[in-house]
Design an enzyme around this catalytic site. Structure first.
Site, PDB file in Angstrom:
ATOM      1  N   ASN A   1       0.834  -1.524  -0.206  1.00 22.31           N
ATOM      2  CA  ASN A   1      -0.081   0.065  -0.081  1.00 22.31           C
ATOM      3  C   ASN A   1       0.771   0.787  -0.128  1.00 22.31           C
ATOM      4  O   ASN A   1       1.328   1.546   0.785  1.00 22.31           O
ATOM      5  CB  ASN A   1      -0.762   0.121   0.763  1.00 22.31           C
TER       6      ASN A   1
ATOM      7  N   ARG B   1      -2.787  -2.255  -3.395  1.00 24.24           N
ATOM      8  CA  ARG B   1      -3.650  -1.219  -3.465  1.00 24.24           C
ATOM      9  C   ARG B   1      -3.715  -0.066  -4.137  1.00 24.24           C
ATOM     10  O   ARG B   1      -2.358   0.364  -4.306  1.00 24.24           O
ATOM     11  CB  ARG B   1      -4.022  -1.400  -1.745  1.00 24.24           C
TER      12      ARG B   1
ATOM     13  N   HIS C   1     -13.002   1.925  -0.031  1.00 29.62           N
ATOM     14  CA  HIS C   1     -13.330   1.308   1.269  1.00 29.62           C
ATOM     15  C   HIS C   1     -13.548   0.523   0.675  1.00 29.62           C
ATOM     16  O   HIS C   1     -14.469  -1.014   1.318  1.00 29.62           O
ATOM     17  CB  HIS C   1     -13.787   1.884   2.489  1.00 29.62           C
TER      18      HIS C   1
ATOM     19  N   ARG D   1     -12.367  14.770   7.664  1.00 32.65           N
ATOM     20  CA  ARG D   1     -13.624  15.592   6.220  1.00 32.65           C
ATOM     21  C   ARG D   1     -15.275  15.285   7.077  1.00 32.65           C
ATOM     22  O   ARG D   1     -15.223  14.077   8.124  1.00 32.65           O
ATOM     23  CB  ARG D   1     -13.716  14.192   5.527  1.00 32.65           C
TER      24      ARG D   1
ATOM     25  N   GLU E   1      -7.757  -5.917   5.305  1.00 33.69           N
ATOM     26  CA  GLU E   1      -7.598  -5.366   3.747  1.00 33.69           C
ATOM     27  C   GLU E   1      -6.621  -6.273   3.037  1.00 33.69           C
ATOM     28  O   GLU E   1      -5.957  -6.775   1.955  1.00 33.69           O
ATOM     29  CB  GLU E   1      -7.451  -4.127   2.977  1.00 33.69           C
TER      30      GLU E   1
END
Ligand code: AMP
Length: 396
Positions: free
Chosen positions: A8, A89, A178, A239, A381
């Site tokens: 990642n 990823r 996601h 956010r 993940e």
């Protein structure tokens, strides 16, 4: 030992993990941090030991060399591993990728074309890919996209009601993110419930620093809360989630610049904007101490979650399971309780004893009598990327 090296890569960091795609066992993992910045480092974890080296890491090629050196020095020896793929990823796959793919020049060109939709993420992902190509020229590289799982959304869910030019020329639509986490958790909860995934209507709540909700019908994403960018939907660390689109124009009319607004919406909003802290655990500690801002922030987070679960139950035309995952979802029993207690209208009945104190473990947190089951399922993940990468390489 069959394994996938899951990578990642961000613009200034690179996380990696050597994963058995069949069992999910992690053989080693690490993080190269502060790439291209002063005072870089690599942390390599294997067999319960952490090995840290502090040194300048000028670029991603050096980062991958350091990763290779760390494996050589501390194990497992990559020469002894049947390394079937490197799984990358990649954040934004746009409309081009509904599945993982073996990376070739055409994939790289497509991911470069998507940079305007993910300017903070896709460039780092591409640098990671370029570096692994140089260091592991003989191993297939696979891209696993965060957006791919949501490509199954019907047009009614993915379309914004905006002018044709925005939609066609600027590719403005809901993509969702996601996806790897939502796909893993939706499949895993079906296993835990001992029901075929094809029969289940599930709402997955991925509540971490970034947060999103997904409505999953029979294993397919039919709606999700993040949109063109990862700003929309739930309240997150920095956010805001859903906003009136008129807010930006209002602020510009009062002297803010576009750059200031963009920065505030990705870095200064959410929990940070409401409380001064982006860390959910810290907000919960302040709330317990009677802080009014923290109490309001918690209520705003819970209200938004309740609204999404209710909306998605209607979109799905029924609801079998609600699943909590990621840092907040896996660890915070209070937020789970507050959400589930407000979903009595759907026949949700919280099992207080099962929920209380539950951290980072798979468990059901509703009673036997509950009409909808709620679960905590820690996301994984890396395993999902490893699994998908190994399937692609096997031609599956
Ligand atoms: P993630 O992005 O999945 O790593 O999640 C990060 C978020 O999870 C941060 O806001 C953390 O404060 C939050 N978190 C981690 N552990 C806990 C905990 N025990 N209780 C509440 N929030 C937590």
């Amino acid at each position: 030992m069959r394994a996938v090296l899951v990578v990642n890569a961000g613009s200034s960091s690179l996380k990696y993990q050597l994963v058995d795609p069949d069992t999910g066992e992690s053989h080693a993992k690490g993080l190269v941090d502060r790439i291209g910045l002063p005072q870089g480092s690599i942390k390599h974890e294997v067999g319960g030991h952490k090995h840290v080296r502090e040194l300048e890491v000028p670029d991603h090629v050096r980062a991958i060399e350091l990763l290779e050196e760390a494996f050589a020095e501390h194990g497992p020896d990559l020469a002894e591993v049947d390394l079937i793929a490197v799984g990358h990823r990649v954040v934004h796959g746009g409309q081009d990728f509904a599945d993982p793919v073996v990376i070739d020049d055409s994939v790289i060109t497509a991911v470069e074309r998507l940079v305007p939709l993910a300017p903070l993420h896709n460039p780092g992902n591409l640098q990671g890919i370029a570096a692994t190509t140089r260091i592991f020229p003989d191993i297939p590289l696979v891209a696993v996209f965060d957006t791919a799982f949501h490509q199954s959304m019907p047009e009614a869910a993915s379309t914004y009601a905006v002018p044709r030019e925005w939609r066609e020329e600027r590719r403005v639509r809901r993509y969702g993110f996601h996806g790897t986490s939502h796909a893993y958790v939706a499949r895993r909860v079906a296993e835990l419930m001992e029901r075929p995934e094809a029969d289940l209507k599930t709402v997955v709540l991925h509540l971490g620093n970034g947060a999103s909700a997904t409505a999953v019908d029979g294993g397919r994403s039919v709606d999700t809360s993040m949109g063109l960018t990862p700003l929309e939907g739930l309240v997150m660390g920095t956010r805001p989630g859903d906003l009136d689109p008129g807010i930006a124009g209002h602020l510009i009319a009062h002297g803010k610049t576009q750059a200031e607004i963009d920065h505030a919406l990705s870095k200064e909003s959410g929990l940070l904007g409401l409380t001064g802290s982006a860390d959910f655990r810290e907000v919960m500690e302040r709330r317990a101490d009677g802080d009014a801002d923290a109490a309001l922030a918690f209520d705003v987070v819970v209200h938004r979650l309740v609204k999404y679960v209710g909306a998605y139950a209607a979109v799905l035309g029924g609801l079998d399971a609600i699943v909590f995952t990621a840092g907040v979802g896996e660890n915070d029993d209070e937020v789970r309780a507050a959400v589930l207690e407000r979903l009595g209208v759907f026949g949700v009945e919280l099992d207080r004893a099962a929920n209380e104190g539950l951290r980072g473990e798979e468990a059901r947190i509703t009673t036997d009598a509950s009409a909808v089951q709620a679960w905590v399922v820690p996301t994984n993940e890396e395993w999902e990327i490893a699994r998908q990468a190994s399937e692609v390489v096997a031609g599956g």
